[in-house]
Design an enzyme around this catalytic site. Structure first.
Site, mmCIF file in Angstrom:
data_model
loop_
_atom_site.group_PDB
_atom_site.id
_atom_site.type_symbol
_atom_site.label_atom_id
_atom_site.label_comp_id
_atom_site.label_asym_id
_atom_site.label_seq_id
_atom_site.Cartn_x
_atom_site.Cartn_y
_atom_site.Cartn_z
ATOM 1 N N ASP A 306 0.861 -1.165 0.000
ATOM 2 C CA ASP A 306 0.000 0.000 0.000
ATOM 3 C C ASP A 306 0.914 1.236 0.000
ATOM 4 O OD1 ASP A 306 -3.186 0.618 1.676
ATOM 5 O OD2 ASP A 306 -2.089 1.771 0.177
HETATM 6 C C1 GLC Z 1 -4.456 4.366 0.144
HETATM 7 C C2 GLC Z 1 -5.316 3.199 0.528
HETATM 8 C C3 GLC Z 1 -5.476 2.189 -0.576
HETATM 9 C C4 GLC Z 1 -5.402 2.893 -1.926
HETATM 10 C C5 GLC Z 1 -3.980 3.397 -2.062
HETATM 11 C C6 GLC Z 1 -3.751 4.164 -3.381
HETATM 12 O O1 GLC Z 1 -3.768 4.872 1.242
HETATM 13 O O2 GLC Z 1 -5.027 2.496 1.722
HETATM 14 O O3 GLC Z 1 -6.721 1.509 -0.365
HETATM 15 O O4 GLC Z 1 -5.718 2.006 -2.967
HETATM 16 O O5 GLC Z 1 -3.589 4.232 -0.965
HETATM 17 O O6 GLC Z 1 -4.513 5.333 -3.388
#
Ligand code: GLC
Length: 753
Positions: A306
């Site tokens: 993430d």
């Molecule tokens: C965010 C979220 C994730 C998302 C990613 C990209 O912090 O936790 O669900 O897809 O970053 O935006």
């Protein structure tokens, strides 16, 4: 590149479709729509040859790549317009494998050209995005969408989102989110499909199938990314990003089933969560990323971190620095680094120091390339960048009509005293509250490229659908429910026959990085309700929220209550179709609604105990149980029967229930099947959802709903953490919601019996 006669012919035929690049010696490479060019000695390399298998093409390409080029495939960076030149420079230097937050066929084509034309092997980029519940035509938030209990409908919604995203130059979405939560304080509960792992699993598979379709090479499908692996929802106090501490049993029973379903449905990629398992960040957790994900769940796709989770590991003290985090990440099996740049910065050196194996880097690059090949980017790296198709696809009338059709069954009728709804064609209807004319909050938090001005407000929906009614609309902003406003609303109500109160919480009070301790409507809105109550008119309350909320006062004052969630672009029209009776509500809650935040965590499938203790200062039980939802008609259940009173491993059990529409209008009924393990080697849960179906019945019509359960449906993790169906009695329960069930007992026979 030597121009052979064949190439000349191909050029002439496909000239208008040709886009250019450079080959490994800097010669111009020509990509044709559906073709790649002939290299200088008149033949295509295996990785360019569409007739070769993806395995052969990836192996051939990897054999030509340097370690640095492989590491670049693991580097996923965000695109920001104000850093365009920096990103383009990194692309030309061959440092980036994938981009997120770059949108639009024209922009993404130009970024793709930078990559394809500058890379000595012509490796294309892949474009990622958060297409969570729609791209430009926005659907209800996932928690709302899940209340339709309709696999096919959810699949169609994902396919709609995929068509729009692919037309706008996106090839991969970070969805479905499959976290299973029972804590309404958590802002991201709005992204879940509710509190049950079986429902979440069914809808996860539906979304993967919807996004990916049957051929990922088609530029109207996108690669799905199931997230957040795993147990993110277990955070303490419902506070986002906080530490999680849950058992292996919870992992296996609550959090993994939706991932298994997504993997079985062929999901191409998977994203790790921000949180930890057993104290170690999942980003660097070998047990999770190998033992569970690869060995137990059998995932063969790409594992993405993430957002900057390597940096988070450092800031929370779980790694000394980015280099250590990158080392432990790669050694745990984490393959693509989202936005931290730590892989790009440290992997080459870590391999030279033998702290990380070049084989692991190659295998990670393999998976990253496989996604690009599956998406067709090596056949035509420009297939997703057709600006004409983009203009025709986004927010098309067809998409808006489909979105409206899919939004209607997500709304849940919670109260309908004296058949207040549907509203007969009353002469004069007052519409009040901060959501009466609002568009700002209708799209939810992951509203992607949805535009507020394109949302249909309640006011617009009502005037469009009930055009012969004289609506007196007195709306306001969320922060303007003042005494003066209340007075104006009351004046409108006094002139009306019935009032529609549109209330809710700001869209900013749910979603990522948000947690609420008080999960009830703002006091000024309760005061508004109380004020209009004094007018003595019937009150229909429409709710806009991203979590279960406390509704005791709302229910006491309102004659009817419709839960609309954040309903997306077509929300106002869907609401009007329901209020007018043109559509009949069929949505059912996928999250238990507590009476007070002091009841949290609360769910239908708690483990049993020898004595249930409830808060002494509240009425017992939840405000609304799991799967509660009313209709404008009524349904009667009868004749629950099972194909056998006993069952053995490998058998199937057929379950039948008759359902009759005893009301005056057609209706769709969501039926659930639960089981209860009467005695097990661990404390059993109250009940466990095992299947669901829906049926549409005409007034007076009766039909039989038929379920088929395999013996696997009776399995639990026993006291030795073995996933087995233990011998003993089980209660089969079928009904309209988790507290309104018919029951039948059967016996699971053990081998010895
Ligand atoms: C965010 C979220 C994730 C998302 C990613 C990209 O912090 O936790 O669900 O897809 O970053 O935006």
């Amino acid at each position: 590149m030597k121009i052979t006669l064949f190439t000349v012919v191909v050029l002439l035929v496909c000239g208008s479709l040709a886009v250019s690049g450079k080959d490994r010696d800097g010669n111009r490479r020509i990509y044709y729509k559906g073709w790649t060019d002939l290299n200088r000695n008149g033949r295509m390399e295996t990785y360019e040859d569409q007739s070769a298998s993806i395995d052969d093409r990836v192996n051939d390409l990897l054999s030509r790549m340097t370690l640095k080029e492989k590491i670049a495939e693991l580097n996923l960076l965000p695109y920001y317009v104000n850093q365009d030149s920096v990103i383009r420079a990194k692309i030309r230097q061959g440092e980036i494998g994938a981009l997120l937050k770059a949108n639009g066929a024209a922009l993404n084509r130009s970024l793709q050209q930078e990559a394809v034309e500058s890379h000595r092997l012509g490796i294309p980029l892949i474009f990622h995005e958060d297409v969570i519940h729609g791209y430009r035509t926005i659907l209800p938030i996932p928690l709302g969408e899940s209340c339709c209990w309709d696999r096919e409908g959810v699949k169609r919604g994902a396919a709609l989102a995929a068509r729009e995203a692919a037309a706008a130059g996106i090839q991969l979405t970070y969805a479905p989110m499959v976290d299973v939560s029972n804590d309404p304080r958590w802002g991201r509960i709005m992204e879940t499909s509710g509190e049950d792992p079986v429902l979440s699993a069914a809808l996860a598979a539906a979304r993967v199938e919807g996004f990916q379709g049957t051929d990922l090479k088609k530029p109207e499908t996108i690669v799905a990314c199931v997230k957040h692996f795993a147990g993110y929802a277990a955070l303490r106090g419902g506070r986002d990003y906080q530490n999680t501490d849950f058992s292996l049993r919870d992992l296996q029973e609550q959090y993994l089933p939706p991932f298994q379903a997504a993997i079985d449905a062929g999901v191409g990629t998977l994203m790790c969560s921000y949180t930890s398992y057993n104290g170690e960040p999942v980003t660097m957790n070998h047990f999770m990323n190998h033992v569970i994900l690869r060995e137990q769940l059998g995932f063969k796709g790409l594992l993405i971190s993430d957002w900057t989770t390597f940096n988070h590991a450092v800031s929370e003290g779980a790694a000394a620095d980015g280099k250590e985090a990158a080392c432990r990440g790669m050694n745990s099996g984490l393959e693509m680094d989202m936005a931290s740049g730590q892989y790009s910065r440290h992997l080459l050196e870590l391999v030279k120091e033998n702290a990380v194996s070049a084989v692991d880097v190659t295998e990670a690059a393999r998976r990253a390339l496989e996604v690009k090949f599956r998406a067709g980017l090596f056949d035509d790296p420009y297939a997703y960048f057709d600006t004409e198709r983009e203009g025709q696809t986004l927010l098309s009338q067809e998409n808006r009509d489909l979105a409206c059709e899919l939004t209607v069954p997500t709304m849940v009728l919670l109260k309908n005293e004296g058949e207040t709804l549907p509203i007969e064609q009353s002469r004069n209807i007052a519409v009040v509250g901060p959501f009466a004319s609002d568009k700002t909050n209708l799209l939810g938090r992951w509203s992607m490229k949805g535009r507020i001005e394109e949302a249909v407000s309640v006011e617009e929906g009502l005037k469009n659908v009930m055009s012969n009614v004289d609506f007196n609309v007195v709306g306001c902003k969320l922060n303007e429910v003042t005494d003066a406003y209340v007075a104006s609303a009351v004046a409108a109500v006094k002139e009306s026959d019935i009032v529609i109160a549109c209330l809710g919480e700001s869209v900013q009070s749910s979603g990522e990085g948000v947690t609420k301790a008080k999960i009830s409507l703002p006091q000024d809105q309760i005061n508004l309700l109380k004020a209009i109550k004094k007018c003595g008119k019937k009150i229909v309350t429409i709710l806009f929220n991203g979590r279960p909320i406390v509704l005791d006062e709302v229910l006491e004052i309102s004659d009817a209550v419709l839960e609309a969630w954040y309903p997306g672009t077509m929300g106002g029209k869907a609401i009007a179709l329901l209020l007018s009776g043109k559509e009949n509500p069929s949505g059912k809650l996928t999250q238990t609604f507590p009476r007070h935040s002091g009841q949290i965590p609360i769910a239908y499938n708690e483990r049993r105990t020898f004595s249930v203790i409830e808060p002494s200062d509240l009425p017992k039980g939840p405000q609304f149980p799991f799967c509660f939802g009313l209709s404008y008609t009524q349904f009667e259940y009868s004749n629950l029967t099972v194909s056998s009173d006993t069952l053995q491993a490998g058998d199937t059990l057929e379950v039948f229930i008759d359902i009759k529409n005893t009301g005056k209008r057609e209706g769709r009924e969501v039926v659930q099947l639960y089981i209860r393990d009467k005695v097990a080697t661990v404390v059993p849960r109250e009940k466990m959802l095992r299947d669901f179906a829906s049926i549409t019945l005409q007034p007076g019509e009766q039909r039989t709903v038929h379920f088929i359960l395999s013996s696997d449906s009776f399995k639990i993790y026993n006291n030795r953490m073995e996933y087995v169906a233990e011998p003993g009695e089980f209660v089969i329960m079928v009904g309209s919601h988790s507290q309104h069930l018919s029951a039948k007992t059967i016996r699971m026979l053990g081998k010895k019996e």
